[in-house]
Design a protein around this motif. Structure first.
Motif, PDB file in Angstrom:
ATOM      1  N   VAL A   1      -0.485  -3.194  -2.929  1.00 49.50           N
ATOM      2  CA  VAL A   1      -1.493  -3.826  -3.776  1.00 49.50           C
ATOM      3  C   VAL A   1      -1.391  -5.341  -3.608  1.00 49.50           C
ATOM      4  O   VAL A   1      -0.296  -5.920  -3.697  1.00 49.50           O
ATOM      5  N   LEU A   2      -2.546  -5.962  -3.361  1.00 56.18           N
ATOM      6  CA  LEU A   2      -2.596  -7.410  -3.146  1.00 56.18           C
ATOM      7  C   LEU A   2      -3.649  -8.023  -4.061  1.00 56.18           C
ATOM      8  O   LEU A   2      -4.607  -7.353  -4.470  1.00 56.18           O
ATOM      9  N   ARG A   3      -3.491  -9.281  -4.334  1.00 54.29           N
ATOM     10  CA  ARG A   3      -4.485 -10.016  -5.113  1.00 54.29           C
ATOM     11  C   ARG A   3      -5.109 -11.086  -4.235  1.00 54.29           C
ATOM     12  O   ARG A   3      -4.430 -11.720  -3.440  1.00 54.29           O
ATOM     13  N   GLY A   4      -6.431 -11.252  -4.401  1.00 49.56           N
ATOM     14  CA  GLY A   4      -7.118 -12.223  -3.567  1.00 49.56           C
ATOM     15  C   GLY A   4      -8.384 -12.746  -4.204  1.00 49.56           C
ATOM     16  O   GLY A   4      -8.677 -12.460  -5.371  1.00 49.56           O
ATOM     17  N   VAL A   5      -9.131 -13.509  -3.408  1.00 49.50           N
ATOM     18  CA  VAL A   5     -10.361 -14.156  -3.879  1.00 49.50           C
ATOM     19  C   VAL A   5     -11.511 -13.753  -2.971  1.00 49.50           C
ATOM     20  O   VAL A   5     -11.381 -13.752  -1.734  1.00 49.50           O
ATOM     21  N   VAL A   6     -12.644 -13.411  -3.573  1.00 50.47           N
ATOM     22  CA  VAL A   6     -13.838 -13.067  -2.803  1.00 50.47           C
ATOM     23  C   VAL A   6     -14.353 -14.323  -2.105  1.00 50.47           C
ATOM     24  O   VAL A   6     -14.592 -15.356  -2.749  1.00 50.47           O
ATOM     25  N   THR A   7     -14.533 -14.233  -0.778  1.00 51.51           N
ATOM     26  CA  THR A   7     -15.010 -15.382   0.002  1.00 51.51           C
ATOM     27  C   THR A   7     -16.433 -15.205   0.506  1.00 51.51           C
ATOM     28  O   THR A   7     -17.097 -16.185   0.837  1.00 51.51           O
ATOM     29  N   LYS A   8     -16.901 -13.962   0.571  1.00 49.86           N
ATOM     30  CA  LYS A   8     -18.246 -13.719   1.100  1.00 49.86           C
ATOM     31  C   LYS A   8     -18.760 -12.389   0.553  1.00 49.86           C
ATOM     32  O   LYS A   8     -18.009 -11.409   0.468  1.00 49.86           O
ATOM     33  N   VAL A   9     -20.052 -12.376   0.210  1.00 52.46           N
ATOM     34  CA  VAL A   9     -20.705 -11.151  -0.250  1.00 52.46           C
ATOM     35  C   VAL A   9     -21.696 -10.716   0.814  1.00 52.46           C
ATOM     36  O   VAL A   9     -22.549 -11.502   1.240  1.00 52.46           O
TER      37      VAL A   9
ATOM     38  N   ASP B   1     -14.610 -14.792  -7.222  1.00 50.40           N
ATOM     39  CA  ASP B   1     -13.999 -13.785  -8.094  1.00 50.40           C
ATOM     40  C   ASP B   1     -12.592 -13.445  -7.619  1.00 50.40           C
ATOM     41  O   ASP B   1     -12.345 -13.323  -6.417  1.00 50.40           O
ATOM     42  N   ARG B   2     -11.673 -13.263  -8.565  1.00 52.64           N
ATOM     43  CA  ARG B   2     -10.329 -12.808  -8.240  1.00 52.64           C
ATOM     44  C   ARG B   2     -10.269 -11.297  -8.417  1.00 52.64           C
ATOM     45  O   ARG B   2     -10.704 -10.768  -9.446  1.00 52.64           O
ATOM     46  N   VAL B   3      -9.757 -10.603  -7.403  1.00 47.35           N
ATOM     47  CA  VAL B   3      -9.740  -9.146  -7.422  1.00 47.35           C
ATOM     48  C   VAL B   3      -8.399  -8.638  -6.913  1.00 47.35           C
ATOM     49  O   VAL B   3      -7.666  -9.352  -6.219  1.00 47.35           O
ATOM     50  N   ALA B   4      -8.115  -7.376  -7.268  1.00 47.97           N
ATOM     51  CA  ALA B   4      -6.943  -6.680  -6.722  1.00 47.97           C
ATOM     52  C   ALA B   4      -7.435  -5.654  -5.709  1.00 47.97           C
ATOM     53  O   ALA B   4      -8.450  -4.978  -5.934  1.00 47.97           O
ATOM     54  N   VAL B   5      -6.741  -5.546  -4.588  1.00 53.36           N
ATOM     55  CA  VAL B   5      -7.127  -4.609  -3.532  1.00 53.36           C
ATOM     56  C   VAL B   5      -5.893  -3.888  -3.015  1.00 53.36           C
ATOM     57  O   VAL B   5      -4.763  -4.332  -3.233  1.00 53.36           O
ATOM     58  N   VAL B   6      -6.135  -2.762  -2.352  1.00 54.99           N
ATOM     59  CA  VAL B   6      -5.069  -2.017  -1.702  1.00 54.99           C
ATOM     60  C   VAL B   6      -5.265  -2.119  -0.198  1.00 54.99           C
ATOM     61  O   VAL B   6      -6.374  -1.878   0.311  1.00 54.99           O
ATOM     62  N   LEU B   7      -4.220  -2.484   0.513  1.00 54.46           N
ATOM     63  CA  LEU B   7      -4.311  -2.625   1.961  1.00 54.46           C
ATOM     64  C   LEU B   7      -4.440  -1.246   2.618  1.00 54.46           C
ATOM     65  O   LEU B   7      -3.567  -0.391   2.465  1.00 54.46           O
TER      66      LEU B   7
END
Length: 243
Positions: free
Chosen positions: A185-193, A219-225
């Motif tokens: 699980v990682l946290r990141g920022v949306v850069t492009k829609v 937006d700050r989101v959590a994702v799974v690699l």
């Protein structure tokens, strides 16, 4: 005589002249000089006015497959053509950033002759400037900067040495792949829609696709690699826990 090879300057006989090209036979092999390869210094009209069917002229060889492609511009500057033809992939070349365009960066090299038409013989395309995302080449370099790049290829069409600055820099995606296992699980920022999801930056120089997701840039989101494909330079995520 040996068959023509890319990078050589050879002598041939003009067999046809049109508004779009000139046909030239080099040791019996038919070749073509297109309008774009007429001259770096003079307009096409002035070039063809000086030619005549049957005249012997010097031409540079820019391609041999599938057809023999020739250049009058290369023959105008045999020193430049010879210098570029002597370079081998992997060689490091240094110089000064001479001009920045939306499509890449011109580099005035420390060695070799200058270019008759462009600000520099060295040229770095946008993807070869950096591993990291940027919006404008001017975000990476400025005019006057000293740079060193790895020689990639001889651009026979433009008479340029194609360089890569990023080839001499650490690849952040390789480091990321070594340090992060699938399922993390990682946290990141949306850069492009985009219509098929959003791109999320999870580390400096590392962005990946989160398919079928909504969101806004910032937006700050959590994702799974889910996957890191080094060959295609692609990172894929699935939704993570809600932040």
């Amino acid at each position: 005589m040996d068959e023509p090879r890319v990078g050589e300057v050879r002598t041939g006989t003009v067999t046809e002249i049109t508004r779009s090209h000139v046909s030239v036979a080099v040791d019996g092999m038919p070749g073509t000089v297109s309008r774009l390869e007429g001259s770096w210094r003079r307009p096409w009209g002035a070039v063809v006015e000086e030619l005549a069917v049957g005249r012997r002229i010097a031409v540079g060889v820019t391609a041999v497959e599938p057809d023999l492609r020739l250049s009058l511009a290369a023959a105008e500057d045999p020193g430049l053509h010879a210098f570029l033809g002597s370079l081998r992939p992997g060689r490091r070349l240094s110089g000064r950033v001479a001009a920045i365009e939306r499509f890449g960066v011109f580099v005035d090299l420390d060695e070799g002759p200058g270019h008759p038409a462009y600000p520099g013989v060295g040229f770095v395309t946008v993807p070869e400037l950096s591993w990291r995302h940027f919006d404008d080449p001017a975000d990476v370099v400025t005019v006057g900067d000293r740079v060193t790049g790895e020689f990639l290829q001889f651009d026979t069409w433009n008479g340029e040495a194609r360089l890569s600055l990023r080839a001499l820099l650490p690849d952040p995606l390789k480091a990321f792949a070594r340090e992060h296992e699938v399922g993390r699980v990682l946290r990141g920022v949306v850069t492009k829609v985009v219509p098929f999801g959003v791109f999320v930056r999870v580390a400096d120089g590392v962005e990946g696709l989160l398919p079928s997701a909504d969101g806004c840039v910032g937006d700050r989101v959590a994702v799974v690699l889910r996957d890191v494909d080094l060959g295609r330079r692609r990172v894929l995520f699935s939704p993570g826990p809600t932040l």
